[in-house]
Design a protein around this motif. Structure first.
Motif, PDB file in Angstrom:
ATOM      1  N   ASN A 147      -9.108  -4.205  -0.514  1.00 47.47           N
ATOM      2  CA  ASN A 147     -10.091  -4.392  -1.588  1.00 47.47           C
ATOM      3  C   ASN A 147     -11.433  -4.663  -0.908  1.00 47.47           C
ATOM      4  OD1 ASN A 147     -11.451  -4.832  -3.932  1.00 47.47           O
ATOM      5  ND2 ASN A 147     -10.267  -6.591  -4.598  1.00 47.47           N
ATOM      6  N   HIS A 158     -11.463   4.245   3.357  1.00 45.96           N
ATOM      7  CA  HIS A 158     -12.061   4.374   2.013  1.00 45.96           C
ATOM      8  C   HIS A 158     -12.356   5.829   1.683  1.00 45.96           C
ATOM      9  CE1 HIS A 158     -13.835   0.508   3.845  1.00 45.96           C
ATOM     10  NE2 HIS A 158     -12.692   0.188   3.245  1.00 45.96           N
ATOM     11  N   VAL A 177     -15.078  -0.935  -6.308  1.00 43.96           N
ATOM     12  CA  VAL A 177     -13.753  -0.404  -5.947  1.00 43.96           C
ATOM     13  C   VAL A 177     -13.097   0.083  -7.221  1.00 43.96           C
ATOM     14  CG1 VAL A 177     -11.491  -0.922  -4.969  1.00 43.96           C
ATOM     15  CG2 VAL A 177     -13.532  -1.922  -3.949  1.00 43.96           C
ATOM     16  N   ALA A 192      -8.820   3.284  -0.315  1.00 44.42           N
ATOM     17  CA  ALA A 192      -9.422   2.700  -1.522  1.00 44.42           C
ATOM     18  C   ALA A 192     -10.475   3.664  -2.054  1.00 44.42           C
ATOM     19  CB  ALA A 192     -10.057   1.360  -1.169  1.00 44.42           C
ATOM     20  N   VAL A 194     -13.842   4.217  -3.744  1.00 50.21           N
ATOM     21  CA  VAL A 194     -14.991   3.308  -3.794  1.00 50.21           C
ATOM     22  C   VAL A 194     -16.298   4.024  -4.163  1.00 50.21           C
ATOM     23  CG1 VAL A 194     -13.988   1.777  -2.056  1.00 50.21           C
ATOM     24  CG2 VAL A 194     -15.476   3.623  -1.316  1.00 50.21           C
TER      25      VAL A 194
END
Length: 200
Positions: A147, A158, A177, A192, A194
């Motif tokens: 996170n 990411h 996020v 993630a 983002v």
């Protein structure tokens, strides 16, 4: 005493015969010396050949040992990686369950969770407990959440959905996020999703 001519002749013959014998012996010794030198030459050549063959065989043996050791190390590494990452596809499937649990807990209005509404409160608490438990299980097996709000953008961890200028935020950092990422034993399992800050 006078020596008879016959005796002198015999003595001379014996002397000559002795000399001839010595000459024959020295000649045979010379011949023997010549013979061993050619035999020695052959043996020396044979020895050199055998030494060369031994060197080649030893070299091949060492290479074979090195190859066998490399194969053993590679196999050991593959086995260790299989132990660590063998659960990768199973984990990916479970991440969808974790996402649904997270969305479910986020979608419940906080003002509705009160004693007057015991069913919703119990359901919400059960969902939160399940989410906590699933994260504990993930952590136990080396699966950790990503996170990265406020962190620098890393293309290995990411995936940028958009770039937008934002006041008070440093360019290249993550402002939002959209979807939590996960790493399995240090390897990115799911990046993630983002939003990244860019220059105005």
């Amino acid at each position: 005493l006078r020596t008879s001519p016959r005796l002198l002749c015999v003595a001379t013959q014996q002397k000559n015969t002795g000399q001839n014998l010595e000459e024959d012996q020295s000649q045979s010794q010379n011949e023997q010396k010549v013979e061993p030198s050619s035999a020695e030459k052959m043996l020396t050549e044979e020895k050199a050949k055998l030494e060369e063959q031994l060197k080649e065989v030893t070299d091949k043996y060492r290479r074979a040992l090195a190859d066998a050791e490399n194969v053993r190390q590679r196999s050991q590494k593959l086995v260790e990686e299989a132990k660590l990452y063998g659960i990768q596809s199973f984990c990916k499937d479970l991440l969808e369950v974790a996402d649904i649990l997270e969305k479910a807990t986020e979608s419940v209005p906080k003002e509705e969770i009160k004693d007057e509404n015991p069913h919703l409160k119990s359901l919400y608490e059960g969902l939160v407990m399940t989410e906590v438990q699933i994260q504990k299980v993930f952590k136990k097996h080396g699966l950790l959440r990503l996170n990265p709000v406020g962190a620098k953008f890393d293309p290995y961890e990411h995936e940028a959905l958009f770039h937008a200028p934002m006041e008070g935020k440093e360019p290249g950092t993550i402002a939002l996020v959209s979807k939590i990422g996960y790493k399995l034993h240090g390897r990115t399992l799911r990046p993630a999703l983002v939003g990244v800050v860019k220059d105005a």
